[in-house]
Motif scaffolding. Structure first.
Motif, PDB file in Angstrom:
ATOM      1  N   LEU A   1     -12.379  15.772   7.637  1.00 50.62           N
ATOM      2  CA  LEU A   1     -12.840  14.455   7.189  1.00 50.62           C
ATOM      3  C   LEU A   1     -12.389  14.173   5.762  1.00 50.62           C
ATOM      4  CD1 LEU A   1     -16.401  14.550   8.753  1.00 50.62           C
ATOM      5  CD2 LEU A   1     -14.552  13.004   9.407  1.00 50.62           C
ATOM      6  N   GLN A   2     -12.332  15.207   4.936  1.00 51.59           N
ATOM      7  CA  GLN A   2     -11.843  15.010   3.576  1.00 51.59           C
ATOM      8  C   GLN A   2     -10.369  14.614   3.594  1.00 51.59           C
ATOM      9  OE1 GLN A   2     -13.703  15.337   0.382  1.00 51.59           O
ATOM     10  NE2 GLN A   2     -11.928  13.992   0.141  1.00 51.59           N
ATOM     11  N   ARG A   3      -9.586  15.226   4.473  1.00 47.69           N
ATOM     12  CA  ARG A   3      -8.173  14.848   4.577  1.00 47.69           C
ATOM     13  C   ARG A   3      -8.036  13.404   5.074  1.00 47.69           C
ATOM     14  NH1 ARG A   3      -7.886  20.348   6.215  1.00 47.69           N
ATOM     15  NH2 ARG A   3      -8.189  19.801   8.408  1.00 47.69           N
ATOM     16  N   ALA A   4      -8.865  13.022   6.035  1.00 53.81           N
ATOM     17  CA  ALA A   4      -8.831  11.637   6.523  1.00 53.81           C
ATOM     18  C   ALA A   4      -9.196  10.664   5.407  1.00 53.81           C
ATOM     19  CB  ALA A   4      -9.789  11.478   7.702  1.00 53.81           C
ATOM     20  N   ALA A   5     -10.208  11.024   4.632  1.00 53.93           N
ATOM     21  CA  ALA A   5     -10.617  10.160   3.517  1.00 53.93           C
ATOM     22  C   ALA A   5      -9.515  10.082   2.469  1.00 53.93           C
ATOM     23  CB  ALA A   5     -11.907  10.689   2.895  1.00 53.93           C
ATOM     24  N   ASP A   6      -8.855  11.202   2.198  1.00 52.12           N
ATOM     25  CA  ASP A   6      -7.772  11.184   1.213  1.00 52.12           C
ATOM     26  C   ASP A   6      -6.651  10.239   1.648  1.00 52.12           C
ATOM     27  OD1 ASP A   6      -9.153  13.040  -0.295  1.00 52.12           O
ATOM     28  OD2 ASP A   6      -7.957  14.761   0.352  1.00 52.12           O
ATOM     29  N   LEU A   7      -6.331  10.247   2.944  1.00 52.87           N
ATOM     30  CA  LEU A   7      -5.311   9.333   3.458  1.00 52.87           C
ATOM     31  C   LEU A   7      -5.736   7.889   3.255  1.00 52.87           C
ATOM     32  CD1 LEU A   7      -2.775   8.586   5.111  1.00 52.87           C
ATOM     33  CD2 LEU A   7      -4.180   8.856   7.171  1.00 52.87           C
ATOM     34  N   LEU A   8      -6.955   7.560   3.658  1.00 54.19           N
ATOM     35  CA  LEU A   8      -7.434   6.183   3.552  1.00 54.19           C
ATOM     36  C   LEU A   8      -7.569   5.756   2.091  1.00 54.19           C
ATOM     37  CD1 LEU A   8     -10.055   6.376   6.417  1.00 54.19           C
ATOM     38  CD2 LEU A   8      -7.963   5.001   6.438  1.00 54.19           C
ATOM     39  N   ASN A   9      -8.041   6.657   1.243  1.00 59.05           N
ATOM     40  CA  ASN A   9      -8.181   6.315  -0.175  1.00 59.05           C
ATOM     41  C   ASN A   9      -6.819   6.099  -0.816  1.00 59.05           C
ATOM     42  OD1 ASN A   9     -10.949   6.540   0.081  1.00 59.05           O
ATOM     43  ND2 ASN A   9     -11.045   8.627  -0.720  1.00 59.05           N
ATOM     44  N   GLY A  10      -5.830   6.888  -0.411  1.00 57.34           N
ATOM     45  CA  GLY A  10      -4.488   6.683  -0.942  1.00 57.34           C
ATOM     46  C   GLY A  10      -3.904   5.346  -0.511  1.00 57.34           C
ATOM     47  N   LEU A  11      -4.106   4.991   0.748  1.00 57.17           N
ATOM     48  CA  LEU A  11      -3.650   3.681   1.227  1.00 57.17           C
ATOM     49  C   LEU A  11      -4.386   2.562   0.506  1.00 57.17           C
ATOM     50  CD1 LEU A  11      -3.406   4.345   5.072  1.00 57.17           C
ATOM     51  CD2 LEU A  11      -1.492   3.964   3.494  1.00 57.17           C
ATOM     52  N   SER A  12      -5.652   2.794   0.207  1.00 60.03           N
ATOM     53  CA  SER A  12      -6.441   1.793  -0.502  1.00 60.03           C
ATOM     54  C   SER A  12      -5.863   1.512  -1.890  1.00 60.03           C
ATOM     55  CB  SER A  12      -7.891   2.255  -0.599  1.00 60.03           C
ATOM     56  OG  SER A  12      -8.675   1.308  -1.298  1.00 60.03           O
ATOM     57  N   GLU A  13      -5.429   2.556  -2.568  1.00 63.22           N
ATOM     58  CA  GLU A  13      -4.830   2.372  -3.892  1.00 63.22           C
ATOM     59  C   GLU A  13      -3.564   1.530  -3.792  1.00 63.22           C
ATOM     60  OE1 GLU A  13      -4.202   6.211  -5.540  1.00 63.22           O
ATOM     61  OE2 GLU A  13      -6.353   6.672  -5.745  1.00 63.22           O
ATOM     62  N   GLN A  14      -2.773   1.788  -2.761  1.00 62.93           N
ATOM     63  CA  GLN A  14      -1.560   0.988  -2.569  1.00 62.93           C
ATOM     64  C   GLN A  14      -1.906  -0.455  -2.216  1.00 62.93           C
ATOM     65  OE1 GLN A  14       1.719   2.969  -0.348  1.00 62.93           O
ATOM     66  NE2 GLN A  14       0.248   4.648  -0.089  1.00 62.93           N
ATOM     67  N   ALA A  15      -2.899  -0.632  -1.351  1.00 53.65           N
ATOM     68  CA  ALA A  15      -3.295  -1.978  -0.945  1.00 53.65           C
ATOM     69  C   ALA A  15      -3.789  -2.788  -2.136  1.00 53.65           C
ATOM     70  CB  ALA A  15      -4.377  -1.905   0.130  1.00 53.65           C
ATOM     71  N   ALA A  16      -4.513  -2.140  -3.031  1.00 57.73           N
ATOM     72  CA  ALA A  16      -5.066  -2.851  -4.189  1.00 57.73           C
ATOM     73  C   ALA A  16      -3.977  -3.469  -5.042  1.00 57.73           C
ATOM     74  CB  ALA A  16      -5.927  -1.894  -5.016  1.00 57.73           C
ATOM     75  N   ARG A  17      -2.826  -2.833  -5.090  1.00 53.33           N
ATOM     76  CA  ARG A  17      -1.711  -3.383  -5.881  1.00 53.33           C
ATOM     77  C   ARG A  17      -1.169  -4.668  -5.262  1.00 53.33           C
ATOM     78  NH1 ARG A  17      -0.731   2.327  -6.611  1.00 53.33           N
ATOM     79  NH2 ARG A  17       0.822   2.442  -4.932  1.00 53.33           N
ATOM     80  N   HIS A  18      -1.530  -4.921  -4.012  1.00 54.07           N
ATOM     81  CA  HIS A  18      -1.117  -6.150  -3.327  1.00 54.07           C
ATOM     82  C   HIS A  18      -2.295  -7.098  -3.140  1.00 54.07           C
ATOM     83  CE1 HIS A  18       2.922  -4.614  -2.148  1.00 54.07           C
ATOM     84  NE2 HIS A  18       2.300  -3.445  -2.242  1.00 54.07           N
ATOM     85  N   GLY A  19      -3.408  -6.823  -3.807  1.00 55.78           N
ATOM     86  CA  GLY A  19      -4.587  -7.676  -3.692  1.00 55.78           C
ATOM     87  C   GLY A  19      -5.289  -7.556  -2.357  1.00 55.78           C
ATOM     88  N   MET A  20      -5.163  -6.376  -1.722  1.00 56.83           N
ATOM     89  CA  MET A  20      -5.733  -6.181  -0.390  1.00 56.83           C
ATOM     90  C   MET A  20      -6.666  -4.986  -0.370  1.00 56.83           C
ATOM     91  SD  MET A  20      -2.345  -6.902   1.929  1.00 56.83           S
ATOM     92  CE  MET A  20      -1.425  -8.440   1.676  1.00 56.83           C
ATOM     93  N   ARG A  21      -7.419  -4.878   0.724  1.00 60.48           N
ATOM     94  CA  ARG A  21      -8.351  -3.772   0.916  1.00 60.48           C
ATOM     95  C   ARG A  21      -8.089  -3.096   2.253  1.00 60.48           C
ATOM     96  NH1 ARG A  21     -13.932  -5.679   1.045  1.00 60.48           N
ATOM     97  NH2 ARG A  21     -14.439  -3.466   0.876  1.00 60.48           N
ATOM     98  N   ILE A  22      -8.344  -1.794   2.291  1.00 61.12           N
ATOM     99  CA  ILE A  22      -8.139  -1.002   3.497  1.00 61.12           C
ATOM    100  C   ILE A  22      -9.479  -0.800   4.204  1.00 61.12           C
ATOM    101  CG2 ILE A  22      -7.604   1.344   4.335  1.00 61.12           C
ATOM    102  CD1 ILE A  22      -5.099  -0.221   3.768  1.00 61.12           C
ATOM    103  N   GLY A  23      -9.440  -0.877   5.531  1.00 59.29           N
ATOM    104  CA  GLY A  23     -10.592  -0.571   6.355  1.00 59.29           C
ATOM    105  C   GLY A  23     -10.209   0.419   7.439  1.00 59.29           C
ATOM    106  N   TYR A  24     -11.202   1.012   8.067  1.00 57.94           N
ATOM    107  CA  TYR A  24     -10.968   1.936   9.170  1.00 57.94           C
ATOM    108  C   TYR A  24     -11.770   1.498  10.387  1.00 57.94           C
ATOM    109  CZ  TYR A  24     -10.375   6.111  11.969  1.00 57.94           C
ATOM    110  OH  TYR A  24     -10.045   6.956  12.996  1.00 57.94           O
TER     111      TYR A  24
END
Length: 247
Positions: free
Chosen positions: A103-126
């Protein structure tokens, strides 16, 4: 409920592939005022033009493409179709939901995508299926432990049907995750794997209780496989959900 009822376009994936514009028009004629695409890379400019012409907003989009395409390219397409909610609907190995380390690895993936999304004014969901609910980690459904490991800006789109199939008391689960949830997949059917879905309101799901547990979330109708004509089922689902809102 002020947000319009949405529909996940995976529901109509076969007719959509054959004639996108006609399918979107039929969805609008039923009364839906929002849609949730599952492939933002498929002609985003053309999609936006047709959706705008039909008065359809985009409640969010699934974006499996984030796992195998250049993220900036995917975020640009999503900006074109007109949403800032980017949802990963799968792509994490089922086994990762059976241990805290996974679950920590899954969260790390989603959190990393979230950081990228934020640079485009977007948010990540699962978005969940049953395999994030069936495993118990530290005495809780795995998705609940995952939620604790996610960055604050990462949201959840709870598929209420698959949550039930995975063994959850769905209204109670929604209550516990309320600060994370921004959308619900609302579907119905017999509540078992491998059986087709039915129009919302005609199966075993306690839909009124589910909606009451997450009053501010987008309602997104999705029928993965349907036992009846899909457009009839979508119309019946819309009529049922609309009747609940007006009651």
């Amino acid at each position: 409920m002020t947000r319009p009822i949405s529909v996940q376009l995976y529901t109509v994936r076969e007719p959509l592939a054959a004639d996108r514009d006609t399918v979107l028009r039929r969805i609008a004629e039923i009364g839906y005022r929002a849609v949730e695409p599952f492939d933002p890379m498929a002609d985003p400019k053309g999609f936006r033009e047709v959706a705008d012409g039909l008065g359809l907003s985009v409640s969010g989009t699934h974006a499996y493409a984030l796992l195998d395409r250049e993220p900036a390219e995917v975020f640009d397409a999503i900006a074109t179709i007109g949403t800032d909610k980017v949802i990963l609907p799968a792509g994490i190995a089922h086994e990762e939901f059976t241990t805290r380390d996974g679950l920590q690895r899954a969260a790390d993936l989603l959190n990393g995508l979230s950081e990228q999304a934020a640079r485009h004014g977007m948010r990540i969901g699962y978005h969940n299926h049953w395999w994030e609910l069936e495993p118990r980690v530290e005495g809780r459904h795995a998705i609940e432990v995952l939620a604790d490991l996610l960055a604050p800006e990462v949201f959840l789109e709870i598929d209420t049907y698959w949550a039930a199939v995975g063994g959850a008391d769905v209204p109670a689960l929604l209550g516990r995750l309320s600060d994370r949830i921004e959308a619900l997949h609302v579907k119905d059917g017999p509540g078992v794997k491998g059986e087709p879905h039915t129009a919302v309101g005609t199966g075993v799901m306690p839909v009124p209780e589910i909606l009451a547990a997450a009053p501010g979330a987008w309602r997104v109708v999705e029928l993965d496989e349907c036992a009846t004509d899909i457009f009839t089922a979508l119309a019946d689902s819309h009529a049922y959900l609309t009747s609940l809102e007006s009651s």
